[in-house]
Write a protein that holds these residues in place. Structure first.
Motif, PDB file in Angstrom:
ATOM      1  N   UNK A  96      46.247  35.574  35.141  1.00 49.67           N
ATOM      2  CA  UNK A  96      45.179  36.573  35.230  1.00 49.67           C
ATOM      3  C   UNK A  96      45.288  37.662  34.171  1.00 49.67           C
ATOM      4  N   UNK A  97      46.517  38.080  33.824  1.00 50.14           N
ATOM      5  CA  UNK A  97      46.678  39.164  32.857  1.00 50.14           C
ATOM      6  C   UNK A  97      46.444  38.724  31.419  1.00 50.14           C
ATOM      7  N   UNK A  98      46.376  37.400  31.200  1.00 50.06           N
ATOM      8  CA  UNK A  98      46.198  36.893  29.841  1.00 50.06           C
ATOM      9  C   UNK A  98      44.728  36.758  29.461  1.00 50.06           C
ATOM     10  N   UNK A  99      43.820  36.989  30.414  1.00 48.18           N
ATOM     11  CA  UNK A  99      42.398  36.785  30.110  1.00 48.18           C
ATOM     12  C   UNK A  99      41.627  38.100  30.083  1.00 48.18           C
ATOM     13  N   UNK A 100      42.338  39.220  30.240  1.00 53.50           N
ATOM     14  CA  UNK A 100      41.677  40.521  30.208  1.00 53.50           C
ATOM     15  C   UNK A 100      40.918  40.701  28.898  1.00 53.50           C
ATOM     16  N   UNK A 101      39.690  41.136  29.005  1.00 55.03           N
ATOM     17  CA  UNK A 101      38.801  41.438  27.871  1.00 55.03           C
ATOM     18  C   UNK A 101      38.316  40.192  27.121  1.00 55.03           C
ATOM     19  N   UNK A 102      38.661  38.994  27.586  1.00 56.93           N
ATOM     20  CA  UNK A 102      38.161  37.778  26.939  1.00 56.93           C
ATOM     21  C   UNK A 102      36.789  37.411  27.494  1.00 56.93           C
ATOM     22  N   UNK A 103      35.999  36.743  26.695  1.00 53.36           N
ATOM     23  CA  UNK A 103      34.654  36.340  27.112  1.00 53.36           C
ATOM     24  C   UNK A 103      34.730  35.050  27.924  1.00 53.36           C
ATOM     25  N   UNK A 104      35.306  35.168  29.119  1.00 52.07           N
ATOM     26  CA  UNK A 104      35.462  34.029  30.016  1.00 52.07           C
ATOM     27  C   UNK A 104      34.915  34.380  31.390  1.00 52.07           C
ATOM     28  N   UNK A 105      34.507  33.377  32.132  1.00 48.66           N
ATOM     29  CA  UNK A 105      34.014  33.564  33.494  1.00 48.66           C
ATOM     30  C   UNK A 105      35.034  32.995  34.463  1.00 48.66           C
ATOM     31  N   UNK A 106      35.370  33.769  35.478  1.00 47.44           N
ATOM     32  CA  UNK A 106      36.291  33.281  36.511  1.00 47.44           C
ATOM     33  C   UNK A 106      35.509  32.519  37.563  1.00 47.44           C
ATOM     34  N   UNK A 107      35.993  31.353  37.918  1.00 50.26           N
ATOM     35  CA  UNK A 107      35.347  30.516  38.928  1.00 50.26           C
ATOM     36  C   UNK A 107      36.013  30.769  40.275  1.00 50.26           C
ATOM     37  N   UNK A 108      35.234  31.150  41.261  1.00 51.88           N
ATOM     38  CA  UNK A 108      35.774  31.401  42.600  1.00 51.88           C
ATOM     39  C   UNK A 108      36.240  30.092  43.229  1.00 51.88           C
ATOM     40  N   UNK A 109      37.415  30.137  43.867  1.00 55.36           N
ATOM     41  CA  UNK A 109      38.001  28.944  44.474  1.00 55.36           C
ATOM     42  C   UNK A 109      38.111  29.092  45.986  1.00 55.36           C
ATOM     43  N   UNK A 110      38.068  27.948  46.694  1.00 55.78           N
ATOM     44  CA  UNK A 110      38.239  27.957  48.146  1.00 55.78           C
ATOM     45  C   UNK A 110      39.651  28.402  48.519  1.00 55.78           C
ATOM     46  N   UNK A 111      40.622  28.013  47.713  1.00 53.01           N
ATOM     47  CA  UNK A 111      42.028  28.360  47.909  1.00 53.01           C
ATOM     48  C   UNK A 111      42.577  28.927  46.601  1.00 53.01           C
ATOM     49  N   UNK A 112      43.590  29.777  46.712  1.00 51.15           N
ATOM     50  CA  UNK A 112      44.181  30.363  45.508  1.00 51.15           C
ATOM     51  C   UNK A 112      45.518  29.713  45.193  1.00 51.15           C
ATOM     52  N   UNK A 113      45.801  29.443  43.916  1.00 52.36           N
ATOM     53  CA  UNK A 113      47.107  28.885  43.535  1.00 52.36           C
ATOM     54  C   UNK A 113      48.241  29.849  43.896  1.00 52.36           C
ATOM     55  N   UNK A 114      49.429  29.303  44.071  1.00 47.04           N
ATOM     56  CA  UNK A 114      50.592  30.127  44.409  1.00 47.04           C
ATOM     57  C   UNK A 114      50.884  31.113  43.283  1.00 47.04           C
ATOM     58  N   UNK A 115      51.328  32.299  43.665  1.00 46.31           N
ATOM     59  CA  UNK A 115      51.712  33.291  42.652  1.00 46.31           C
ATOM     60  C   UNK A 115      53.091  32.945  42.093  1.00 46.31           C
ATOM     61  N   UNK A 116      53.447  33.574  40.981  1.00 46.88           N
ATOM     62  CA  UNK A 116      54.744  33.331  40.363  1.00 46.88           C
ATOM     63  C   UNK A 116      55.238  34.626  39.737  1.00 46.88           C
ATOM     64  N   UNK A 117      56.565  34.688  39.498  1.00 51.00           N
ATOM     65  CA  UNK A 117      57.174  35.890  38.943  1.00 51.00           C
ATOM     66  C   UNK A 117      57.300  35.785  37.422  1.00 51.00           C
ATOM     67  N   UNK A 118      57.188  36.921  36.772  1.00 54.47           N
ATOM     68  CA  UNK A 118      57.512  37.044  35.354  1.00 54.47           C
ATOM     69  C   UNK A 118      58.776  37.889  35.272  1.00 54.47           C
ATOM     70  N   UNK A 119      59.794  37.395  34.568  1.00 56.43           N
ATOM     71  CA  UNK A 119      61.103  38.043  34.582  1.00 56.43           C
ATOM     72  C   UNK A 119      61.644  38.286  33.179  1.00 56.43           C
TER      73      UNK A 119
END
Length: 294
Positions: A248-271
């Motif tokens: 999600x943080x890599x698409x900020x300010x890009x000309x892209x459309x987010x597609x709403x999903x029935x379920x959300x993928x698992x989150x992950x850590x950045x370390x």
């Protein structure tokens, strides 16, 4: 004469350089010595430790298993010697040298701009090298001291390394505003069958971290393009009727459309991670503190 009496600091520095460079000529250049001097020091080291330490190959040396184990202790010892000669108060404004950061393509986009900005402002004499994160070489690079800090994902880092969690991230499904699926609310099955682009920076293939998530629903993605980095994927989306799952943080300010999903993928850590030998290193601790404050 004891073995300790036959050993001096310069020999240990030669040993460390040979471990890092695997080449006598490169080690000599690093230390400002002649290749003959390096060879003489190596001869004395072999006598002291009663081991070949390095075996010749076509373009350099290969350390023996004894030398690889010895390297950890030598690095620690040299750091401690360096600390004896360093000021007791660490001052970022006066610190000199080079700090090497290995980062994933994602981390280079999202984490490093802020960190490098801080380092340049607070430590103007410090030089920074940013290199691509190499999954297959990360342990070798960090053990040899060629990388001071790695910014990646937990699965990419050896379990024995100290780490700090920077933040939690998640993938979002995105597409170009011109795509036929844009502004629709597709089912997961429709998402899985739609042409998909993935980023596979570690190994070039058609498998991504999202595949296991789709398997939970009995679905398999229709991956048609595998790119070597996250940053190029939005450009491919612009020219193809396809979708991608991007952090999600890599698409900020890009000309892209987010597609709403029935379920959300698992989150992950950045370390962020580093080799244990640098736990008490003042510069290392300070850089990590900047990351914690972000």
């Amino acid at each position: 004469m004891s073995k300790l009496d036959r050993l001096d600091l310069k020999q240990l520095r030669v040993f460390q350089a040979l471990i890092q460079e695997k080449n006598a000529s490169k080690a000599a250049n690093q230390l400002g010595l002649t290749q003959q001097a390096v060879s003489e020091h190596l001869k004395k080291l072999r006598d002291v430790f009663d081991d070949r330490l390095f075996l010749r190959k076509t373009n350099g040396f290969v350390p023996t298993p004894f030398a690889e184990n010895l390297a950890i202790g030598v690095d620690k010892l040299l750091l401690e010697f360096s600390a004896l000669l360093s000021p007791t108060v660490f001052n970022p404004e006066t610190i000199e040298g080079t700090f090497v950061i290995a980062a994933t393509d994602y981390a280079q986009q999202v984490v490093l701009p802020g960190l490098i900005s801080q380092l340049r402002k607070k430590s103007p004499k410090l030089k920074i090298i940013v290199r691509d994160f190499e999954l297959d070489k990360v342990n070798e690079l960090m053990e040899s001291g060629k990388v001071n800090l790695a910014i990646a994902f937990p699965d990419y880092i050896p379990d024995s390394y100290p780490i700090i969690k920077l933040f939690e991230e998640h993938h979002v499904c995105v597409t170009s505003p011109k795509a036929s699926i844009a502004n629709k609310t597709p089912t997961l099955a429709e998402i899985a069958s739609y042409p998909s682009i993935i980023a596979s920076p570690s190994r070039p293939n058609f498998k991504g971290s999202i595949d296991d998530w789709f398997k939970k629903f009995g679905l398999k993605r229709n991956v048609v393009v595998s790119a070597p980095c996250f940053s190029i994927v939005p450009m491919y989306l612009e020219t193809t009727d396809s979708i991608a799952f991007l952090p999600s943080r890599a698409i900020t300010s890009l000309d892209l459309i987010e597609i709403a999903l029935e379920e959300s993928p698992d989150s992950f850590d950045v370390i962020a991670a580093w080799h244990p030998r640098y736990n008490e290193d003042a510069l290392q601790k300070w850089v990590v503190s900047l990351l914690k404050a972000e």
